[in-house]
Design an enzyme around this catalytic site. Structure first.
Site, PDB file in Angstrom:
ATOM      1  N   HIS A  42       0.858  -1.193   0.000  1.00 18.17           N
ATOM      2  CA  HIS A  42       0.000   0.000   0.000  1.00 18.17           C
ATOM      3  C   HIS A  42       0.891   1.240   0.000  1.00 18.17           C
ATOM      4  O   HIS A  42       2.092   1.153   0.270  1.00 18.17           O
ATOM      5  CB  HIS A  42      -0.860   0.023   1.276  1.00 18.17           C
ATOM      6  CG  HIS A  42      -0.022   0.238   2.490  1.00 18.17           C
ATOM      7  ND1 HIS A  42       0.621  -0.789   3.141  1.00 18.17           N
ATOM      8  CD2 HIS A  42       0.348   1.374   3.132  1.00 18.17           C
ATOM      9  CE1 HIS A  42       1.324  -0.299   4.130  1.00 18.17           C
ATOM     10  NE2 HIS A  42       1.189   1.015   4.160  1.00 18.17           N
ATOM     11  N   HIS A 123       5.524   6.538  -0.880  1.00 21.68           N
ATOM     12  CA  HIS A 123       6.328   5.341  -1.104  1.00 21.68           C
ATOM     13  C   HIS A 123       5.537   4.090  -0.799  1.00 21.68           C
ATOM     14  O   HIS A 123       4.593   4.122  -0.013  1.00 21.68           O
ATOM     15  CB  HIS A 123       7.610   5.382  -0.268  1.00 21.68           C
ATOM     16  CG  HIS A 123       7.361   5.219   1.207  1.00 21.68           C
ATOM     17  ND1 HIS A 123       6.892   6.251   1.997  1.00 21.68           N
ATOM     18  CD2 HIS A 123       7.488   4.157   2.026  1.00 21.68           C
ATOM     19  CE1 HIS A 123       6.763   5.817   3.248  1.00 21.68           C
ATOM     20  NE2 HIS A 123       7.106   4.549   3.289  1.00 21.68           N
TER      21      HIS A 123
HETATM   22  P1  2AM Z   1       6.457   2.514   6.250  1.00 24.96           P
HETATM   23  O1  2AM Z   1       5.948   1.493   5.278  1.00 24.96           O
HETATM   24  O2  2AM Z   1       7.481   3.423   5.666  1.00 24.96           O
HETATM   25  O3  2AM Z   1       6.877   1.906   7.571  1.00 24.96           O
HETATM   26  C1  2AM Z   1       1.413   1.342   8.347  1.00 24.96           C
HETATM   27  O4  2AM Z   1       2.338   1.207   9.351  1.00 24.96           O
HETATM   28  C2  2AM Z   1       1.821   2.400   7.365  1.00 24.96           C
HETATM   29  O5  2AM Z   1       1.976   3.661   8.021  1.00 24.96           O
HETATM   30  C3  2AM Z   1       3.131   2.156   6.654  1.00 24.96           C
HETATM   31  O6  2AM Z   1       2.991   2.603   5.320  1.00 24.96           O
HETATM   32  C4  2AM Z   1       4.122   2.988   7.388  1.00 24.96           C
HETATM   33  O7  2AM Z   1       5.175   3.455   6.604  1.00 24.96           O
HETATM   34  C5  2AM Z   1       3.266   4.153   7.796  1.00 24.96           C
HETATM   35  N1  2AM Z   1       3.737   4.742   9.053  1.00 24.96           N
HETATM   36  C6  2AM Z   1       4.077   4.083  10.169  1.00 24.96           C
HETATM   37  N2  2AM Z   1       4.443   4.971  11.124  1.00 24.96           N
HETATM   38  C7  2AM Z   1       4.333   6.199  10.586  1.00 24.96           C
HETATM   39  C8  2AM Z   1       4.571   7.523  11.044  1.00 24.96           C
HETATM   40  N3  2AM Z   1       4.982   7.776  12.292  1.00 24.96           N
HETATM   41  N4  2AM Z   1       4.367   8.530  10.176  1.00 24.96           N
HETATM   42  C9  2AM Z   1       3.960   8.306   8.923  1.00 24.96           C
HETATM   43  N5  2AM Z   1       3.705   7.075   8.429  1.00 24.96           N
HETATM   44  C10 2AM Z   1       3.886   6.031   9.245  1.00 24.96           C
END
Ligand code: 2AM
Length: 183
Positions: A42, A123
């Site tokens: 996602h 991303h």
């Molecule tokens: P990541 O894939 O770069 O870890 C579920 O965890 C989603 O939320 C993932 O896409 C994750 O990004 C994102 N996510 C997790 N913690 C976050 C944060 N503090 N700020 C923004 N996005 C976050």
């Protein structure tokens, strides 16, 4: 999952065909680490963190009020971060993506939900704790973005699971939300 709070985020879900093509390509790179399961691929639009379950209906109504058009996202660049994080990202940002994310974030902030104030870095995470970063990788995946979803993230003994709590279509012919920075 605790019933009083949920770890929530809005995201673009990667549909099955695209997700499978991405995973086949990724798995051929031999990156090691912890690959993200195809059904979990996602792109996050807004990360809400822990929220009271009692706010769920309000969040669903907020999302349902958003009107935005579908678009194509071309994921053609491999990016990486700390701790062996590897992701796919677009080299050219379609204007619909920041417009949709900005609209969502603006409405969330207006509802008193604290969001990360850093600008969105669109991303799609592929692998965590990868052992290697490939020198030669030329991804090019065309992703037709047709809906956005509210997910709750749960930790299970078999890994993280994302539970869809609402799913809103992007509607052809609608104008872009006027881009306004959320802050
Ligand atoms: P990541 O894939 O770069 O870890 C579920 O965890 C989603 O939320 C993932 O896409 C994750 O990004 C994102 N996510 C997790 N913690 C976050 C944060 N503090 N700020 C923004 N996005 C976050």
């Amino acid at each position: 999952m605790p019933t009083d709070t949920l770890r929530l985020f809005f995201a673009l879900p990667c549909q099955r065909d695209t997700a499978e093509a991405i995973c086949t390509w990724r798995d051929g790179l031999g990156l090691g680490g912890k690959p993200v399961a195809a059904e979990n691929l996602h792109l996050t639009l807004a990360f809400l963190g822990q929220q009271p379950s009692a706010r769920l209906e309000e969040l669903q109504l907020l999302a349902a009020a958003i009107e935005a058009p579908p678009f194509e996202l071309r994921l053609d660049r491999l990016g990486g971060g700390r701790q062996g994080l590897l992701w796919l990202e677009p080299s050219r940002m379609p204007e619909e993506l920041p417009a949709l994310a900005g609209e969502l974030q603006r409405r969330l902030l207006a509802s008193g939900i604290a969001l990360d104030t850093r600008p969105l870095r669109a991303h799609l995470t592929l692998v965590r704790h990868a052992g290697a970063r490939p020198r030669e990788a030329h991804p090019d995946f065309a992703w037709p973005v047709e809906r956005f979803v509210l997910y709750a993230s749960e930790n299970t003994p078999r890994g993280v699971r994302y539970l869809g709590l609402g799913n809103w279509p992007l509607v052809p012919g609608l104008r872009l939300p006027r881009f306004r920075p959320p802050h």
